[in-house]
Design a protein around this motif. Structure first.
Motif, mmCIF file in Angstrom:
data_model
loop_
_atom_site.group_PDB
_atom_site.id
_atom_site.type_symbol
_atom_site.label_atom_id
_atom_site.label_comp_id
_atom_site.label_asym_id
_atom_site.label_seq_id
_atom_site.Cartn_x
_atom_site.Cartn_y
_atom_site.Cartn_z
ATOM 1 N N ASP A 42 0.819 -1.218 0.000
ATOM 2 C CA ASP A 42 0.000 0.000 0.000
ATOM 3 C C ASP A 42 0.852 1.268 0.000
ATOM 4 O O ASP A 42 1.949 1.288 0.579
ATOM 5 C CB ASP A 42 -0.886 0.035 1.254
ATOM 6 C CG ASP A 42 -2.073 -0.916 1.160
ATOM 7 O OD1 ASP A 42 -2.065 -1.817 0.300
ATOM 8 O OD2 ASP A 42 -3.025 -0.758 1.954
ATOM 9 N N TYR A 65 -0.575 -0.771 -4.537
ATOM 10 C CA TYR A 65 -1.682 0.176 -4.452
ATOM 11 C C TYR A 65 -1.100 1.573 -4.258
ATOM 12 O O TYR A 65 -0.693 1.939 -3.154
ATOM 13 C CB TYR A 65 -2.627 -0.207 -3.312
ATOM 14 C CG TYR A 65 -3.446 -1.425 -3.644
ATOM 15 C CD1 TYR A 65 -4.426 -1.360 -4.630
ATOM 16 C CD2 TYR A 65 -3.243 -2.638 -3.000
ATOM 17 C CE1 TYR A 65 -5.184 -2.472 -4.963
ATOM 18 C CE2 TYR A 65 -3.993 -3.761 -3.328
ATOM 19 C CZ TYR A 65 -4.960 -3.679 -4.310
ATOM 20 O OH TYR A 65 -5.705 -4.777 -4.644
ATOM 21 N N HIS A 114 -4.799 3.518 -5.027
ATOM 22 C CA HIS A 114 -5.027 3.747 -3.595
ATOM 23 C C HIS A 114 -5.525 5.187 -3.429
ATOM 24 O O HIS A 114 -5.221 5.838 -2.445
ATOM 25 C CB HIS A 114 -3.719 3.500 -2.849
ATOM 26 C CG HIS A 114 -3.855 3.313 -1.354
ATOM 27 N ND1 HIS A 114 -4.972 2.793 -0.747
ATOM 28 C CD2 HIS A 114 -2.975 3.573 -0.350
ATOM 29 C CE1 HIS A 114 -4.766 2.756 0.567
ATOM 30 N NE2 HIS A 114 -3.570 3.229 0.836
ATOM 31 N N HIS A 131 -5.125 9.830 -0.814
ATOM 32 C CA HIS A 131 -5.242 9.069 0.428
ATOM 33 C C HIS A 131 -6.254 9.724 1.370
ATOM 34 O O HIS A 131 -6.056 9.822 2.589
ATOM 35 C CB HIS A 131 -3.891 8.903 1.124
ATOM 36 C CG HIS A 131 -3.777 7.633 1.928
ATOM 37 N ND1 HIS A 131 -4.447 7.441 3.108
ATOM 38 C CD2 HIS A 131 -3.106 6.478 1.706
ATOM 39 C CE1 HIS A 131 -4.149 6.240 3.585
ATOM 40 N NE2 HIS A 131 -3.348 5.625 2.739
#
Ligand SMILES: [Zn+2]
Length: 272
Positions: A96, A120, A168, A172
């Motif tokens: 991630d 991701y 992702h 964020h």
């Protein structure tokens, strides 16, 4: 004194047993294990996010164990495409956020053990302190200061043939704190941007912080993703899973080796 020590040992055993349910049979090995990693880096003394740092030595030990025990590595899109026909002991490594160590530390080991991974990536990942989006007091800038993958480094990862790209989100963002239109933008724009920038198709998404509202799952689908991973701990049966809300096994830099083995084995309450 001795009583206190014995009591401590006893309570420790009870805690460990409840946490890892070692007495239960291993969860069916036809259920693929999706492993969640962030950084492949040596933990730093006193740092808050050391759970996100799995040392290269530890990562190598895990890959060596997986390959010696007959586990087979898949990307997320392969896992989805082969649901129903997966061999026993299938697993997917997910990375991630997009830390530079994914190229510098993880890739050589992925190659050595012929493993694949799904990255991701946060599109706008530089100079961002996304940990504050979850908890305002997480403002030490620890994750902001971590070196992130440059676009060129992402290309190197993709060209290795070991790594697949997933989204992702753009920034964020915490999906619990933004409006539907913003969620839609995070989903659609990141996919479009990643596909354009890296000339690959992007079909999998990882919810930032693993946070989302139930109605947002439909938005993930509408944005064109065929799978999405959460941070909920668990192991999925590929015959009956919800591909847009997949659970993962957290691989923490704070875990012992035994904890890793027990997490791979599964069998904890609520994991089926
Ligand atoms: Zn993240």
């Amino acid at each position: 004194m001795i009583v206190a020590v014995l009591l401590g040992v006893f309570l420790g055993l009870v805690w460990f047993s409840l946490r890892y349910a070692w007495w239960r049979p291993a969860l069916d090995y036809r259920y693929p294990r999706i492993l969640m990693y962030h950084m492949i880096a040596t933990p730093r003394p006193g740092a808050r996010f050391n759970g996100l740092r799995v040392s290269p030595q530890r990562f190598e030990r895990q890959l060596r164990w997986l390959s010696a025990r007959g586990w087979r590595s898949f990307t997320m899109s392969e896992l989805l495409a082969r649901a129903g026909t997966l061999p026993e002991k299938a697993f997917a490594i997910t990375l991630d956020d997009g830390y530079a160590d994914n190229l510098l530390q993880a890739l050589p080991l992925l190659k050595k053990y012929r493993c694949k991974a799904t990255l991701y990536l946060v599109v706008d990942r530089f100079d961002r302190d996304w940990s504050t989006q979850r908890k305002k007091y997480h403002d030490e800038g620890e994750l902001k200061g971590e070196a992130k993958l440059s676009d060129q480094q992402v290309r190197e990862l993709l060209e290795s043939g070991c790594v697949e790209l997933g989204s992702h989100s753009m920034t964020h963002a915490n999906f619990l704190c933004i409006e539907s239109a913003a969620v839609r933008w995070e989903l659609e724009e990141s996919r479009r941007e990643l596909e354009k920038r890296f000339a690959v198709s992007v079909s999998s998404f990882a919810y930032p912080f693993g946070l989302y509202r139930p109605e947002q799952v439909e938005l993930v689908k509408q944005a064109g993703y065929s799978s999405a991973v959460t941070t909920r701990e668990g192991i999925e049966n590929a015959d009956s899973w919800q591909p847009l809300e997949l659970r993962r096994i957290k691989i923490s830099g704070k875990d012992s080796w035994l904890a890793f083995l027990l997490r791979m084995r599964g069998g904890r309450r609520g994991w089926r």
